[in-house]
Each structure stands twice: as structure tokens, then as C-alpha cells.
Design an enzyme around this catalytic site. Structure first.
Site, PDB file in Angstrom:
ATOM      1  N   LYS A  53      42.075  21.703  31.621  1.00  0.00           N
ATOM      2  CA  LYS A  53      40.765  22.359  31.629  1.00  0.00           C
ATOM      3  C   LYS A  53      40.924  23.667  30.867  1.00  0.00           C
ATOM      4  CE  LYS A  53      36.643  23.758  33.316  1.00  0.00           C
ATOM      5  NZ  LYS A  53      36.467  23.932  34.773  1.00  0.00           N
ATOM      6  N   SER A  55      38.632  26.670  28.112  1.00  0.00           N
ATOM      7  CA  SER A  55      37.331  27.163  27.681  1.00  0.00           C
ATOM      8  C   SER A  55      36.879  26.426  26.428  1.00  0.00           C
ATOM      9  CB  SER A  55      37.407  28.657  27.364  1.00  0.00           C
ATOM     10  OG  SER A  55      37.778  29.412  28.487  1.00  0.00           O
ATOM     11  N   THR A 108      35.024  31.238  26.834  1.00  0.00           N
ATOM     12  CA  THR A 108      33.636  31.184  26.411  1.00  0.00           C
ATOM     13  C   THR A 108      32.922  32.470  26.809  1.00  0.00           C
ATOM     14  OG1 THR A 108      33.621  28.785  26.704  1.00  0.00           O
ATOM     15  CG2 THR A 108      31.483  29.877  26.556  1.00  0.00           C
ATOM     16  N   ALA A 109      33.264  33.022  27.962  1.00  0.00           N
ATOM     17  CA  ALA A 109      32.650  34.271  28.409  1.00  0.00           C
ATOM     18  C   ALA A 109      32.849  35.368  27.366  1.00  0.00           C
ATOM     19  CB  ALA A 109      33.253  34.685  29.749  1.00  0.00           C
ATOM     20  N   HIS A 152      32.635  32.544  37.222  1.00  0.00           N
ATOM     21  CA  HIS A 152      32.822  31.817  38.478  1.00  0.00           C
ATOM     22  C   HIS A 152      31.970  32.390  39.609  1.00  0.00           C
ATOM     23  CE1 HIS A 152      35.755  29.655  36.287  1.00  0.00           C
ATOM     24  NE2 HIS A 152      36.772  30.457  36.469  1.00  0.00           N
TER      25      HIS A 152
END
Length: 277
Positions: A53, A55, A108-109, A152
């Protein structure tokens, strides 16, 4: 089969069934739990992991070795990262030359933050510091940094730290593009049977939805002292129809984010066709 994902409730909810041998014909999983900054970097280096997992923002660096799977990740609306400050302030320009913490340089943030900052902060911010996401809010509260980019469950808990919302980057992205926000992607080695892995992940998602109580103990065990209600809110927000199948709208959102970032020189240019199986 070796996999790495975060201990966050959406990941443990999605992969509970497979990790616990509840998916017929699926191989046993050997799980590594790691923060997104760790997995983003792991994927770019020699490793023995089959599935990770990461981004969406990290995809351009790994697509030669790994394929994006059309399920299992986090993409949606109303679930974007937040820019938080200690004091209640108005206007993004106050961050000019300031110290800002982010959860990963290839998250991505942070990519959304850079796209937003380019439009809204004259001269740009000052120093960018990478911190594990759960350390960011205490650092803002304690004045160690001027602002924090959080992800999150921070969406549900930042008020507990007496912090203030400067910008919801998800809202900014949705207003700017009318598309959902691509956050976390599931990737697998191109040398593997990708259709089988996709089937097993979808089966794990479907099992989780059909049997939500089965995964509660596993989720809370890894949820870093998160309350049951916050963990459930986290799952409700980040596990949705895009988790089962990205679909055309999901792919359009990913193409939009990464092509725009490539045009701005924030990620390497790459063949967008490599995003599809």
C-alpha cells in the site's frame, strides 16, 4: 505472499479476511505493518515484498516494477488531508516562510499541498519536515512547527489537540476538479498473477462488508489507541465503492492528479497507460 500495509483501520479492515486465511484458494499472507512514508520508500528500493500500500503520488517512481491494482486502496470524497495550525488564522499566505510538517515527501497529501500552495502561498512555505503522521498534531500543538498536514483519523480528532483548520485540501481538490481524491494505492509486482491478486483482494473487501464484526479485534489491536467509534468513522470514510473497483471515475481522478503534477514538475513524467492493467 508478502505484503506491507499500514496499521490504519481502513487497511486492516480491507485485508483482515485474507490475512486470516478466510479467502478460499488465496495464499497465506506474511504482513508487514508500516507507515505510508516507509512503504513509499520501500517500493523504490530492492525488497522482497509482493504487494504494498503506497500513496498514489508515489506511483510514477515504481510503475516499471509494480502495477496499480484496481481495488483495495483509498479514494473518495470528503476524505482529503487537512492543513492545521495552533492559532485560528485566516488565509493561506500566513504560511509563507513558515515551518510545515508533512507525513511523507511522496504522499498524495503532500502533492495536493504543493499544488494548493503554488496557487495560494506567495513565495512558498519555508521548511518542510517529514514526520510520522501521528506525531504531527502534537508538534503543532506544542509549537514545534507552524502548521501540519494531517491524514487518516486526524480529520476526526484534531479538535482534541485544540488545533484549527486552515484548509481542507480534499474540498479544494473536489471544487477544482469535481473528482474524488486519490489517496492510497495497492500495487503488486508485475511478474505475479495480477488478476488472481485482484480477485483475492476484492473477496477480502466483500467479506469485510458482509462480516464487519469479525475484523473488529484485529482493527483495534493495530489502531494505535484509537477509540472504536473513531476507527469505525475512519473505515466508513475511506472504504467505499472505489475500494472494490476504481472504475472510470477513479482512473480519471488518478490521471488528473498525476498528469497535473507531472506538468508542474512535481513528479517524473510517465506513460499514463501504465496505470491500467
Amino acid at each position: 505472499m508478502k505484503i506491507a500495509y499500514s496499521p490504519c483501520p481502513n487497511d486492516t479492515f480491507v485485508f483482515h479476511a485474507w490475512a486470516h486465511g478466510l479467502i478460499p484458494d488465496a495464499p497465506k499472507l506474511e504482513v508487514t505493518y508500516a507507515d505510508i512514508d516507509v512503504t513509499n520508500n520501500l517500493a523504490t528500493k530492492p525488497n522482497d515484498l509482493d504487494i504494498l500500500k503506497i500513496s498514489y503520488a508515489a506511483l510514477p517512481w515504481v510503475l516499471s516494477e509494480y502495477a496499480l491494482l484496481p481495488c483495495g486502496g483509498a479514494l473518495g470524497r470528503g476524505c482529503g488531508p487537512l492543513v492545521l495550525t495552533k492559532d485560528e488564522i485566516k488565509g493561506a499566505s500566513v504560511l509563507s516562510g513558515r515551518k510545515v510538517a508533512v507525513p511523507s515527501e511522496r504522499s498524495t497529501a503532500y502533492l495536493l499541498f504543493r499544488l494548493w500552495a503554488a496557487q495560494n502561498i506567495p513565495g512558498g512555505v519555508g521548511e518542510i519536515i517529514v514526520m510520522p503522521f501521528h506525531e504531527i498534531m502534537p508538534a503543532v500543538r506544542d509549537g514545534i512547527i507552524d502548521a501540519g498536514l494531517v491524514i487518516h483519523e486526524a480529520r476526526f480528532t484534531y479538535q482534541q489537540y485544540n488545533l484549527n483548520l486552515l484548509q481542507d485540501l480534499g474540498s479544494w481538490w473536489e471544487e477544482d476538479t469535481n473528482l474524488p481524491i486519490p489517496l492510497g494505492a495497492i500495487i503488486a509486482r508485475r511478474s505475479l498473477d495480477l488478476s488472481a491478486i485482484t480477485k483475492w483482494i476484492r473477496s477480502s473487501v466483500e467479506y469485510a462488508w458482509a462480516n464487519p464484526k469479525d475484523s473488529q479485534e484485529y482493527i483495534l489491536c493495530h489502531a494505535q489507541e484509537m477509540s472504536k467509534d473513531v476507527a469505525q468513522a475512519h473505515i466508513n470514510l475511506y472504504v467505499n465503492e472505489f475500494t472494490k473497483n476504481l472504475g472510470e471515475e477513479g482512473y480519471e481522478a488518478i490521471f488528473s492528479l498525476l498528469s497535473r503534477a507531472a506538468d508542474e514538475g512535481l513528479v517524473p513524467k510517465f506513460d499514463l497507460n501504465a496505470l491500467r492493467l
